[in-house]
Design a protein around this motif. Structure first.
Motif, PDB file in Angstrom:
ATOM      1  N   ILE A 138       1.085  -1.077  -0.205  1.00 60.91           N
ATOM      2  CA  ILE A 138       0.231  -0.183  -0.122  1.00 60.91           C
ATOM      3  C   ILE A 138       0.768   0.925   0.458  1.00 60.91           C
ATOM      4  N   LYS A 139       0.892   2.232  -0.656  1.00 60.51           N
ATOM      5  CA  LYS A 139       1.437   3.455  -0.644  1.00 60.51           C
ATOM      6  C   LYS A 139       0.710   4.585  -0.489  1.00 60.51           C
ATOM      7  N   LYS A 140       0.739   5.188   0.269  1.00 62.82           N
ATOM      8  CA  LYS A 140      -0.431   6.717   0.391  1.00 62.82           C
ATOM      9  C   LYS A 140       0.510   7.499   0.842  1.00 62.82           C
ATOM     10  N   ASP A 261      10.966  -5.943  -7.547  1.00 59.79           N
ATOM     11  CA  ASP A 261      10.509  -6.009  -8.956  1.00 59.79           C
ATOM     12  C   ASP A 261       9.218  -7.339  -8.748  1.00 59.79           C
ATOM     13  N   GLY A 262       8.398  -6.496  -9.686  1.00 59.12           N
ATOM     14  CA  GLY A 262       6.975  -7.606  -9.760  1.00 59.12           C
ATOM     15  C   GLY A 262       6.124  -7.773  -8.518  1.00 59.12           C
ATOM     16  N   TRP A 263       5.952  -6.924  -7.370  1.00 58.08           N
ATOM     17  CA  TRP A 263       5.058  -6.291  -6.813  1.00 58.08           C
ATOM     18  C   TRP A 263       4.595  -5.439  -6.772  1.00 58.08           C
ATOM     19  N   GLN A 264       2.481  -4.691  -6.637  1.00 62.78           N
ATOM     20  CA  GLN A 264       1.775  -4.224  -7.220  1.00 62.78           C
ATOM     21  C   GLN A 264       1.318  -3.681  -6.248  1.00 62.78           C
ATOM     22  N   GLN A 265       0.908  -2.206  -6.325  1.00 68.92           N
ATOM     23  CA  GLN A 265      -0.230  -1.842  -5.426  1.00 68.92           C
ATOM     24  C   GLN A 265      -1.008  -2.032  -5.337  1.00 68.92           C
ATOM     25  N   TRP A 266      -1.320  -1.933  -4.291  1.00 69.47           N
ATOM     26  CA  TRP A 266      -2.691  -2.708  -3.488  1.00 69.47           C
ATOM     27  C   TRP A 266      -3.830  -0.862  -3.115  1.00 69.47           C
TER      28      TRP A 266
END
Lengths: 426, 253
Positions: A138-140, A261-266
């Motif tokens: 998660i990015k905020k 690498d390969g991780w996605q933002q949720w």
């Protein structure tokens, strides 16, 4: 013979006194709220509390391990690193050997990521979780003094109860409960191990919540905190601090993170995303009301209903309830019915609040499991967020649903008009 | 010597009593082995099995058998005072329970040592409150045995306790008047065997609300123990008075 009788009389009287004391000691339990629990302010104790907050705020860096016991008995361990101006790292685990979930503030962004498969969160549904259970983050955006680490800790998924003292106080964040402090009083000195400390008791919202702080005389920081939250079932939380380092060196690499690498933002679904949608039938209920009667939703067919789920301890609810009262008085004759719904609080506390604030619209005040299921399962889809609003039309269908408080209530007024209510222009 | 014989008799009065002890110990072991509980979970299990069901099994017909067979007339003849008979029997039961709980703790410590699983946190405290509950229930059941024939004292206790808790759960979940609920809850909490108080004490619930760093509030813990002991004495006095006042027949029922 007489001596023997005297001895028996003495034994009987002593037993009666002892039993009287035992019954008093056992029954004098602060389990249930009573007005005497509201604390009067003692300036010396208040100064100790303020000094503790000031010490945390003025530090350049602070690190500690926080061990939190939740009301359900679960223990979470948080390794907390804080640095000015807006850097932090919280590593959370259930015990030393388990996976560590992490929250990092790098000054600009807040990152949350989990070790392996992430735990089940309040906002999860089975379908959504399948797609996002691993290699996500998660990015905020961060704003100094505006973000609450205490609130974000929920997303680490270890407990639903979080921590007592929000670490964001270090960054200048003001705990919303601060403005609801009734008073602070001293509960005397105490030793934890070989450390001398002062105990202070802080009561909030007319003692609906009481916190005890064991403040170290050495550094004015808390060694332990205990919180009693008086809801329909009392909740007791304990937080203990250890390995405290004030203004110590903080490794810079711990205060930054970038996704592998390969991780996605949720993008975490907000509470509004999981509510009942427009057009669905509002689930019926038949529950206890604040005045001792019963409230059945289907009895309000033919009227536009604003159903508001609220809690005494929620600052936003306190803002919205007086507005609802005003609206009820203004539009009752036009076919509007305001329905309050509280299934969380101690009945005495909620009733007292309603009468003190002259909130006369009908209120469900029922803390049975049946009522809790109506809120959690039927209406809020487990999110437990309050205030939660539903506008229901005269046919009993949902017109709109949302959470929180909106200044000006434009959204709510638009929904009421959509439901068929004629709103006068002010 | 007389007292020793009376105490011993509580163990040997019926052939099944040693089987009860063995079965109960086996149950403790099986529960621990199958569920690998924490000390607290095991404590809750032993609290019910050892604190409630064990005294029912051991006191079944403790006076009722002697009354039914007419032996009571011999037992309560001078120089044996009825109260002495009652107290020796209660003491015998209490000692049996104490030995059983000590054996249970050894059993759990051994299982824990061998398997390295589970834990024994607060186990000794749970065993202590279980023993206190045992004494209270045993005293009540023994007193009942003076007035209820044969082994029906235990059966009656079982039925009444289950019914009361069932009614209580219904009442608490219903929308009835708060006053009646309060009276009922007060009855369950104070003159009734101290299930709730001892459970809360061992579970650390009183400590939560006190200004202690640890798990226990000293005042409330001592109060729970005192209340439990006084209840045991009160139940026993009722039994002794009943035993002293009743006229018994030598005829078999």
């Amino acid at each position: 013979m007489k001596n023997k009788i005297d001895v028996w009389i003495i034994i009987a009287v002593a037993s009666l006194i002892l039993e009287g004391w035992a019954l008093y000691a056992v029954s004098a339990s602060p389990e249930h709220w009573r007005p005497a629990m509201i604390v009067e302010n003692d300036p010396t104790a208040r100064a100790l509390y303020d000094e503790m907050i000031k010490t945390i705020r003025k530090a350049e860096s602070l690190s500690y391990t926080s061990i939190c016991s939740a009301p359900d008995g679960r223990v979470s361990i948080y390794g907390v690193l804080l640095k000015k101006s807006n850097f932090f790292r919280v590593e959370a685990s259930n015990d030393a050997s388990s996976k560590i979930n992490t929250l990092v503030g790098d000054g600009k962004w807040l990152w949350i990521f989990w070790d392996g498969i992430r735990p089940y969160l309040k906002v999860d549904d089975a379908e959504g979780r399948k797609k996002t259970q691993s290699e996500v983050y998660i990015k905020k955006p961060l704003a100094t003094g505006r973000n609450s680490i205490g609130n974000e800790i929920d997303l680490l998924g270890l407990t639903w109860y979080g921590i007592i003292l929000d670490p964001s106080i270090f960054h200048g964040y003001i705990d919303p409960l601060e403005s609801y402090i009734d008073g602070v009083r001293s509960r005397g000195p105490y030793y934890i191990g070989d450390q001398e400390c002062d105990i202070i008791e802080v009561s909030y919202m007319k003692a609906q919540r009481t916190r005890y702080f064991w403040i170290s005389r050495e550094n004015q920081l808390p060694l332990m905190m205990k919180e009693i939250l008086r809801l329909s079932d009392n909740q007791v939380r304990i937080e203990e601090w250890s390995d405290v380092a004030l203004n110590g060196l903080v490794p810079e690499n711990k205060l930054e993170w970038s996704p592998p690498d390969g991780w996605q933002q949720w993008d975490v679904p907000g509470p509004d995303d999981v509510l009942l949608t427009a057009g669905l039938k509002a689930p019926d209920f038949d529950l206890l009301s604040a005045d001792g009667g019963r409230i059945k939703l289907s009895d309000y067919r033919g009227k536009v209903v604003w159903l508001c789920f609220w809690q005494y301890g929620c600052p936003c609810c306190r803002q919205v309830l007086p507005y609802l009262q005003k609206l009820q008085e203004q539009y009752q004759d036009e076919g509007l019915e305001i329905l309050g719904f509280n299934c969380a609080d101690d009945k005495r506390i909620a009733q007292r609040y309603l009468s003190e604030n002259a909130l006369t619209f009908p209120n469900v005040l029922d803390s049975t499991n049946k009522a809790k299921n109506v809120m959690l399962r039927d209406y809020s889809n487990k999110t437990q967020t309050v205030p939660l609003h539903y506008i229901i039309d005269s046919q009993g269908n949902v017109v709109d649903a949302w959470c929180g408080y909106e200044e000006g209530h434009k959204h709510a007024l638009a929904a009421l008009m959509k439901a068929g209510l004629q709103i006068k222009k002010e | 010597m007389k007292a020793y014989e009376l105490i011993k008799e509580t163990f040997s009065r019926r052939g099944y009593i040693w089987i009860v002890h063995v079965v109960w110990l086996a149950l403790y072991g099986i529960f621990w082995w199958l569920f690998l509980p924490s000390g607290e979970e095991f404590g809750r299990f032993i609290f019910i099995w050892g604190g409630f069901f064990l005294p029912l099994a051991l006191t079944a017909g403790i006076f009722g058998d002697d009354i039914a067979s007419g032996r009571i007339c011999v037992l309560v003849t001078k120089p044996l005072w009825p109260g002495e008979l009652y107290l020796c029997r209660l003491l015998g039961l209490s000692l049996q329970a104490a030995v059983q709980f000590i054996l249970a703790s050894f059993l759990v410590f051994i299982l824990h040592f061998i398997t390295k699983k589970g834990n024994t946190d607060y186990l000794s405290l749970w065993l202590f409150v279980t023993w206190l509950l045992f004494n209270t229930v045993a005293a009540l059941s023994t007193s009942l045995s003076v007035v209820v024939g044969r082994t029906y004292n235990s059966l009656l206790m079982l039925v009444v306790v289950v019914t009361v808790y069932f009614v209580m759960s219904l009442l608490m979940g219903s929308a009835g008047p708060e006053g009646s609920k309060g009276v009922f809850a007060g009855f369950i909490r104070y003159p009734w065997p101290p299930f709730e108080l001892l459970y809360k004490f061992a579970n650390g619930e009183y400590g939560k609300y006190s200004l202690t760093v640890g798990r226990f509030s000293v005042t409330k813990s001592v109060a729970c123990v005192v209340h439990s002991l006084i209840l045991t004495v009160v139940y026993s006095i009722v039994g002794i008075v009943l035993l002293g006042r009743r006229q018994f027949s030598r005829q078999r029922d």
